[in-house]
Design a protein around this motif. Structure first.
Motif, PDB file in Angstrom:
ATOM      1  N   VAL A  38      45.072  62.411  37.553  1.00 13.23           N
ATOM      2  CA  VAL A  38      44.503  63.455  38.400  1.00 13.23           C
ATOM      3  C   VAL A  38      45.541  64.568  38.424  1.00 13.23           C
ATOM      4  O   VAL A  38      46.744  64.303  38.503  1.00 13.23           O
ATOM      5  N   ALA A  39      45.097  65.815  38.308  1.00 12.21           N
ATOM      6  CA  ALA A  39      46.038  66.930  38.287  1.00 12.21           C
ATOM      7  C   ALA A  39      45.403  68.174  38.879  1.00 12.21           C
ATOM      8  O   ALA A  39      44.183  68.284  38.972  1.00 12.21           O
ATOM      9  N   THR A  40      46.250  69.109  39.252  1.00 14.55           N
ATOM     10  CA  THR A  40      45.801  70.411  39.716  1.00 14.55           C
ATOM     11  C   THR A  40      45.898  71.376  38.540  1.00 14.55           C
ATOM     12  O   THR A  40      46.924  71.417  37.852  1.00 14.55           O
ATOM     13  N   LEU A  41      44.832  72.122  38.311  1.00 14.68           N
ATOM     14  CA  LEU A  41      44.772  73.095  37.223  1.00 14.68           C
ATOM     15  C   LEU A  41      45.015  74.488  37.790  1.00 14.68           C
ATOM     16  O   LEU A  41      44.400  74.872  38.791  1.00 14.68           O
ATOM     17  N   ASP A  42      45.926  75.235  37.171  1.00 13.07           N
ATOM     18  CA  ASP A  42      46.179  76.614  37.605  1.00 13.07           C
ATOM     19  C   ASP A  42      44.884  77.422  37.558  1.00 13.07           C
ATOM     20  O   ASP A  42      44.038  77.219  36.683  1.00 13.07           O
ATOM     21  N   ALA A  43      44.748  78.361  38.491  1.00 16.35           N
ATOM     22  CA  ALA A  43      43.516  79.146  38.634  1.00 16.35           C
ATOM     23  C   ALA A  43      43.172  79.959  37.394  1.00 16.35           C
ATOM     24  O   ALA A  43      42.002  80.209  37.123  1.00 16.35           O
ATOM     25  N   ASP A  44      44.179  80.358  36.630  1.00 13.48           N
ATOM     26  CA  ASP A  44      43.918  81.182  35.444  1.00 13.48           C
ATOM     27  C   ASP A  44      43.706  80.362  34.175  1.00 13.48           C
ATOM     28  O   ASP A  44      43.689  80.901  33.076  1.00 13.48           O
ATOM     29  N   ARG A  45      43.519  79.065  34.319  1.00 17.43           N
ATOM     30  CA  ARG A  45      43.323  78.168  33.172  1.00 17.43           C
ATOM     31  C   ARG A  45      41.893  77.643  33.157  1.00 17.43           C
ATOM     32  O   ARG A  45      41.137  77.832  34.099  1.00 17.43           O
ATOM     33  N   SER A  46      41.531  76.956  32.063  1.00 17.81           N
ATOM     34  CA  SER A  46      40.164  76.454  31.915  1.00 17.81           C
ATOM     35  C   SER A  46      40.169  74.999  31.447  1.00 17.81           C
ATOM     36  O   SER A  46      41.219  74.415  31.190  1.00 17.81           O
ATOM     37  N   TYR A  47      38.961  74.464  31.287  1.00 17.33           N
ATOM     38  CA  TYR A  47      38.827  73.091  30.791  1.00 17.33           C
ATOM     39  C   TYR A  47      39.338  72.959  29.360  1.00 17.33           C
ATOM     40  O   TYR A  47      39.682  71.868  28.921  1.00 17.33           O
ATOM     41  N   PHE A  48      39.430  74.060  28.621  1.00 15.19           N
ATOM     42  CA  PHE A  48      40.014  74.009  27.285  1.00 15.19           C
ATOM     43  C   PHE A  48      41.484  73.594  27.367  1.00 15.19           C
ATOM     44  O   PHE A  48      41.984  72.872  26.498  1.00 15.19           O
ATOM     45  N   ASP A  49      42.167  74.040  28.410  1.00 16.99           N
ATOM     46  CA  ASP A  49      43.563  73.643  28.610  1.00 16.99           C
ATOM     47  C   ASP A  49      43.669  72.148  28.901  1.00 16.99           C
ATOM     48  O   ASP A  49      44.579  71.479  28.420  1.00 16.99           O
ATOM     49  N   ILE A  50      42.743  71.641  29.680  1.00 15.35           N
ATOM     50  CA  ILE A  50      42.737  70.205  29.982  1.00 15.35           C
ATOM     51  C   ILE A  50      42.515  69.407  28.707  1.00 15.35           C
ATOM     52  O   ILE A  50      43.230  68.436  28.428  1.00 15.35           O
ATOM     53  N   THR A  51      41.547  69.811  27.913  1.00 16.07           N
ATOM     54  CA  THR A  51      41.237  69.108  26.668  1.00 16.07           C
ATOM     55  C   THR A  51      42.422  69.140  25.711  1.00 16.07           C
ATOM     56  O   THR A  51      42.751  68.122  25.091  1.00 16.07           O
ATOM     57  N   SER A  52      43.077  70.283  25.611  1.00 18.31           N
ATOM     58  CA  SER A  52      44.257  70.395  24.744  1.00 18.31           C
ATOM     59  C   SER A  52      45.370  69.477  25.229  1.00 18.31           C
ATOM     60  O   SER A  52      46.042  68.804  24.437  1.00 18.31           O
ATOM     61  N   PHE A  53      45.578  69.444  26.546  1.00 20.98           N
ATOM     62  CA  PHE A  53      46.593  68.563  27.124  1.00 20.98           C
ATOM     63  C   PHE A  53      46.274  67.103  26.809  1.00 20.98           C
ATOM     64  O   PHE A  53      47.148  66.345  26.387  1.00 20.98           O
ATOM     65  N   GLU A  54      45.029  66.700  27.024  1.00 17.18           N
ATOM     66  CA  GLU A  54      44.619  65.313  26.761  1.00 17.18           C
ATOM     67  C   GLU A  54      44.877  64.934  25.302  1.00 17.18           C
ATOM     68  O   GLU A  54      45.406  63.846  25.029  1.00 17.18           O
ATOM     69  N   THR A  55      44.518  65.815  24.394  1.00 20.29           N
ATOM     70  CA  THR A  55      44.705  65.547  22.957  1.00 20.29           C
ATOM     71  C   THR A  55      46.186  65.427  22.628  1.00 20.29           C
ATOM     72  O   THR A  55      46.612  64.481  21.957  1.00 20.29           O
ATOM     73  N   ASP A  56      46.977  66.395  23.093  1.00 18.92           N
ATOM     74  CA  ASP A  56      48.416  66.391  22.802  1.00 18.92           C
ATOM     75  C   ASP A  56      49.091  65.151  23.380  1.00 18.92           C
ATOM     76  O   ASP A  56      49.870  64.476  22.699  1.00 18.92           O
ATOM     77  N   LEU A  57      48.817  64.834  24.640  1.00 23.75           N
ATOM     78  CA  LEU A  57      49.471  63.690  25.280  1.00 23.75           C
ATOM     79  C   LEU A  57      49.011  62.375  24.662  1.00 23.75           C
ATOM     80  O   LEU A  57      49.826  61.477  24.441  1.00 23.75           O
ATOM     81  N   SER A  58      47.733  62.251  24.346  1.00 17.28           N
ATOM     82  CA  SER A  58      47.240  61.026  23.710  1.00 17.28           C
ATOM     83  C   SER A  58      47.927  60.797  22.372  1.00 17.28           C
ATOM     84  O   SER A  58      48.263  59.658  22.019  1.00 17.28           O
ATOM     85  N   THR A  59      48.162  61.869  21.630  1.00 19.48           N
ATOM     86  CA  THR A  59      48.857  61.764  20.345  1.00 19.48           C
ATOM     87  C   THR A  59      50.302  61.324  20.546  1.00 19.48           C
ATOM     88  O   THR A  59      50.798  60.442  19.847  1.00 19.48           O
ATOM     89  N   ILE A  60      50.983  61.927  21.514  1.00 22.25           N
ATOM     90  CA  ILE A  60      52.380  61.585  21.796  1.00 22.25           C
ATOM     91  C   ILE A  60      52.513  60.123  22.225  1.00 22.25           C
ATOM     92  O   ILE A  60      53.392  59.398  21.756  1.00 22.25           O
TER      93      ILE A  60
END
Length: 89
Positions: A38-60
């Protein structure tokens, strides 16, 4: 790919926080669901940022990670904050 365990997420808290800052995510907590944060998303960000984070972290981590953003209408159970313990005494 299997979901990340709570132990794996805790062990990689510093990485999660660092990567989260790059994607506009902060104030992480573990969810009751395996591999879910669970996380807080900055107001100027979108679900694309969440998806990118999920992909990057899952790979790591080599394990599936999903993020549920806090917000109105989101009913999610947080089990514990995921603290970034870098520099902790």
């Amino acid at each position: 790919m299997r979901p990340a365990t709570a132990a794996k997420l805790r062990a990689n808290a510093a990485t999660i926080h660092q990567l989260g800052r790059q994607h506009g995510l902060h104030s992480f907590a573990l969810s009751t669901e395996p591999g879910e944060l669970v996380a807080t998303l900055d107001a100027d960000r979108s679900y694309f940022d969440i998806t990118s984070f999920e992909t990057d972290l899952s790979t790591i981590l080599g394990a599936l990670v999903e993020v549920v953003p806090r917000g109105p209408g989101v009913d999610i159970n947080e089990t514990e904050p995921l603290n970034d313990l870098r520099g902790a005494a």
